[in-house]
Write a protein that holds these residues in place. Structure first.
Motif, short mmCIF file in Angstrom:
data_model
loop_
_atom_site.label_atom_id
_atom_site.label_comp_id
_atom_site.label_asym_id
_atom_site.label_seq_id
_atom_site.Cartn_x
_atom_site.Cartn_y
_atom_site.Cartn_z
N ALA A 1 0.83 -1.21 0.00
CA ALA A 1 0.00 0.00 0.00
C ALA A 1 0.86 1.26 0.00
O ALA A 1 0.56 2.24 -0.70
N MET A 2 1.96 1.25 0.76
CA MET A 2 2.86 2.41 0.76
C MET A 2 3.53 2.59 -0.59
O MET A 2 3.69 3.72 -1.08
N LEU A 3 3.93 1.48 -1.23
CA LEU A 3 4.54 1.56 -2.56
C LEU A 3 3.54 2.11 -3.59
O LEU A 3 3.91 2.93 -4.44
N LEU A 4 2.29 1.65 -3.53
CA LEU A 4 1.28 2.15 -4.46
C LEU A 4 1.02 3.64 -4.26
O LEU A 4 0.85 4.39 -5.23
N LEU A 5 0.97 4.06 -2.99
CA LEU A 5 0.76 5.48 -2.71
C LEU A 5 1.92 6.31 -3.23
O LEU A 5 1.72 7.37 -3.85
N LEU A 6 3.15 5.84 -3.02
CA LEU A 6 4.33 6.54 -3.54
C LEU A 6 4.34 6.56 -5.06
O LEU A 6 4.66 7.59 -5.68
N ALA A 7 3.99 5.44 -5.68
CA ALA A 7 3.96 5.37 -7.13
C ALA A 7 2.94 6.35 -7.71
O ALA A 7 3.19 7.01 -8.73
N THR A 8 1.80 6.48 -7.05
CA THR A 8 0.77 7.43 -7.51
C THR A 8 1.29 8.86 -7.43
O THR A 8 1.12 9.66 -8.38
N CYS A 9 1.93 9.19 -6.32
CA CYS A 9 2.49 10.54 -6.18
C CYS A 9 3.57 10.79 -7.23
O CYS A 9 3.66 11.88 -7.81
N GLY A 10 4.41 9.78 -7.48
CA GLY A 10 5.46 9.92 -8.49
C GLY A 10 4.88 10.11 -9.88
O GLY A 10 5.42 10.90 -10.68
N TRP A 11 3.79 9.39 -10.18
CA TRP A 11 3.17 9.55 -11.50
C TRP A 11 2.60 10.95 -11.68
O TRP A 11 2.69 11.54 -12.75
N ILE A 12 2.01 11.51 -10.60
CA ILE A 12 1.47 12.87 -10.68
C ILE A 12 2.58 13.88 -10.95
O ILE A 12 2.41 14.84 -11.72
N VAL A 13 3.74 13.64 -10.35
CA VAL A 13 4.85 14.57 -10.53
C VAL A 13 5.46 14.48 -11.92
O VAL A 13 5.71 15.49 -12.57
N GLY A 14 5.73 13.25 -12.38
CA GLY A 14 6.47 13.12 -13.64
C GLY A 14 6.02 12.02 -14.55
O GLY A 14 6.84 11.52 -15.34
N GLY A 15 4.78 11.59 -14.45
CA GLY A 15 4.29 10.54 -15.33
C GLY A 15 4.98 9.21 -15.04
O GLY A 15 5.38 8.92 -13.91
N THR A 16 5.16 8.42 -16.09
CA THR A 16 5.76 7.10 -15.92
C THR A 16 7.19 7.20 -15.41
O THR A 16 7.62 6.41 -14.55
N GLU A 17 7.94 8.17 -15.93
CA GLU A 17 9.32 8.34 -15.47
C GLU A 17 9.37 8.72 -13.99
O GLU A 17 10.20 8.22 -13.23
N GLY A 18 8.47 9.61 -13.58
CA GLY A 18 8.41 10.01 -12.17
C GLY A 18 8.03 8.84 -11.27
O GLY A 18 8.53 8.72 -10.15
N LEU A 19 7.16 7.97 -11.76
CA LEU A 19 6.76 6.78 -11.00
C LEU A 19 7.97 5.90 -10.74
O LEU A 19 8.21 5.46 -9.61
N HIS A 20 8.74 5.61 -11.81
CA HIS A 20 9.91 4.74 -11.67
C HIS A 20 10.95 5.36 -10.74
O HIS A 20 11.54 4.65 -9.90
N ARG A 21 11.19 6.64 -10.87
CA ARG A 21 12.19 7.28 -10.03
C ARG A 21 11.80 7.25 -8.55
O ARG A 21 12.64 7.01 -7.69
#
Length: 356
Positions: free
Chosen positions: A100-120
């Motif tokens: 759940a924490m990883l999914l929440l972080l991935a969502t925030c990363g996607w909002i910031v930079g799309g797919t690249e932000g998610l991976h970073r």
């Protein structure tokens, strides 16, 4: 056949007790005992979950009786299955919380930079394979703790040896003492490859030997389960969620959108604003899960639920300055969510269900 002068067991036998009821095991013993002339022929008592029945028959000698003692206790197989189920449930809950924490972080990363932000965002919080070395200099610099030696406290190190052998630890933790006579606490640092346990002076002086064994087993459980590594990873995820959500909010307010962000700006703003609090709640939930698992493991290592419960009650009274019952009565669901440790009443109830 028996020595009429003895007051202890002269003959012992045992029975599997399978016909006595589902889920119960029995132990039957016989002894010649000296008792008053007027006594109960049948005496029934209870010790924990064990039911004890004693039957007395005259032996022919004055004041000497043949005592048949029958002990009925819950079957070990059922208790073992219950503990294994509890352990599996804790592991599953821990995994789901991290996911759940990883999914929440991935969502925030996607909002910031799309797919690249998610991976970073996700790759930047990958846990390190090992834990930092724990040296005596580090322990003194961080905590002001001094190392303990077997010469100083042989009983404590004897307890440590027994608990670590049962836990299967190849490398035993070093023990330290923190000069805080008015405080009662214990801490575990590191993992199976290298670890330390810190006791306060107040805990070592206020606890009985069995209670210290329960606390020590709880800390050894944290080490064997590598909880320090797990909670360090969770803390890194929580911090990353906070940083990434702040970056996302800054981008939204500056008008730098990507994809369909512009049309869902209010929804994304709400999500990013709530993300740090959600990450904190998930981190606390994981901590409570690992504490319950350490309690269950400590019970496996010592087999003494009474001492462990007594130690938890002492710690509760010390830290809350009033009884555990009063604390649990005042706590609601919201307070429970904001705790890093489960309420003592919950821990005691879980221990009793696993012990009996």
């Amino acid at each position: 056949m028996f020595d009429a002068g003895t007051s202890h067991m002269a003959l012992r036998g045992s029975s599997g007790g399978r016909g006595l009821g589902a889920g119960f095991a029995s132990n039957v013993s016989f002894a010649l005992v000296r008792c008053p002339r007027r006594m109960e022929m049948l005496r029934v008592s209870q010790s924990g979950a064990t039911i004890v029945m004693e039957l007395h028959w005259p032996s022919g000698d004055v004041g000497v009786f043949l005592c048949c003692r029958i002990e009925l206790c819950p079957g070990d197989r059922q208790l073992r299955q219950r503990r294994l189920a509890h352990q599996a449930a804790n592991q599953q809950a821990s995994t789901l919380t991290i996911v759940a924490m990883l999914l929440l972080l991935a969502t925030c990363g996607w909002i910031v930079g799309g797919t690249e932000g998610l991976h970073r965002a996700v790759l930047g919080t990958a846990p390190l394979p090992g834990t930092p070395a724990i040296s005596r200099e580090t322990m003194y610099r961080w905590f002001g703790a001094r190392p303990l030696s077997p010469v100083e406290l042989p009983q404590l190190f004897g307890i440590l040896a027994g608990v670590c052998r049962r836990a299967g630890l190849a490398r035993w933790p070093e023990l330290y003492c923190l000069a805080r006579p008015g405080d009662m606490n214990a801490y575990a640092l590191g993992g199976p490859a290298g670890s330390a346990i810190v006791f306060t002076e107040g805990l070592l002086s206020a606890m009985t030997r069995d209670e210290i064994a329960g606390i020590l087993a709880h800390e050894v459980a944290h080490i064997r389960n590598n909880d320090s590594w797990t909670m360090s990873w969770a803390a890194a995820l929580r911090r990353a969620i906070g940083w990434t959500s702040l970056a996302g909010l800054a981008l939204l307010r500056a008008g730098h959108h990507h994809g369909g962000m512009a049309s869902n700006g209010s929804l994304l703003t709400a999500l990013l604003s709530a993300a740090p609090a959600l990450g904190q709640l998930l981190d606390l939930a994981l901590s409570r899960i690992r504490e319950l698992d350490a309690d269950a493991t400590a019970l496996e290592l010592t087999g003494d639920s009474h001492a462990l419960i007594a130690a938890l009650s002492k710690l509760e009274r010390h830290h809350a300055d009033f009884s555990a019952t009063s604390v649990s009565a005042l706590q609601g669901d919201l307070m429970r969510l904001l705790r890093s440790h489960p309420a003592t009443s919950e821990r005691v109830g879980r221990l009793l269900s696993l012990a009996y």
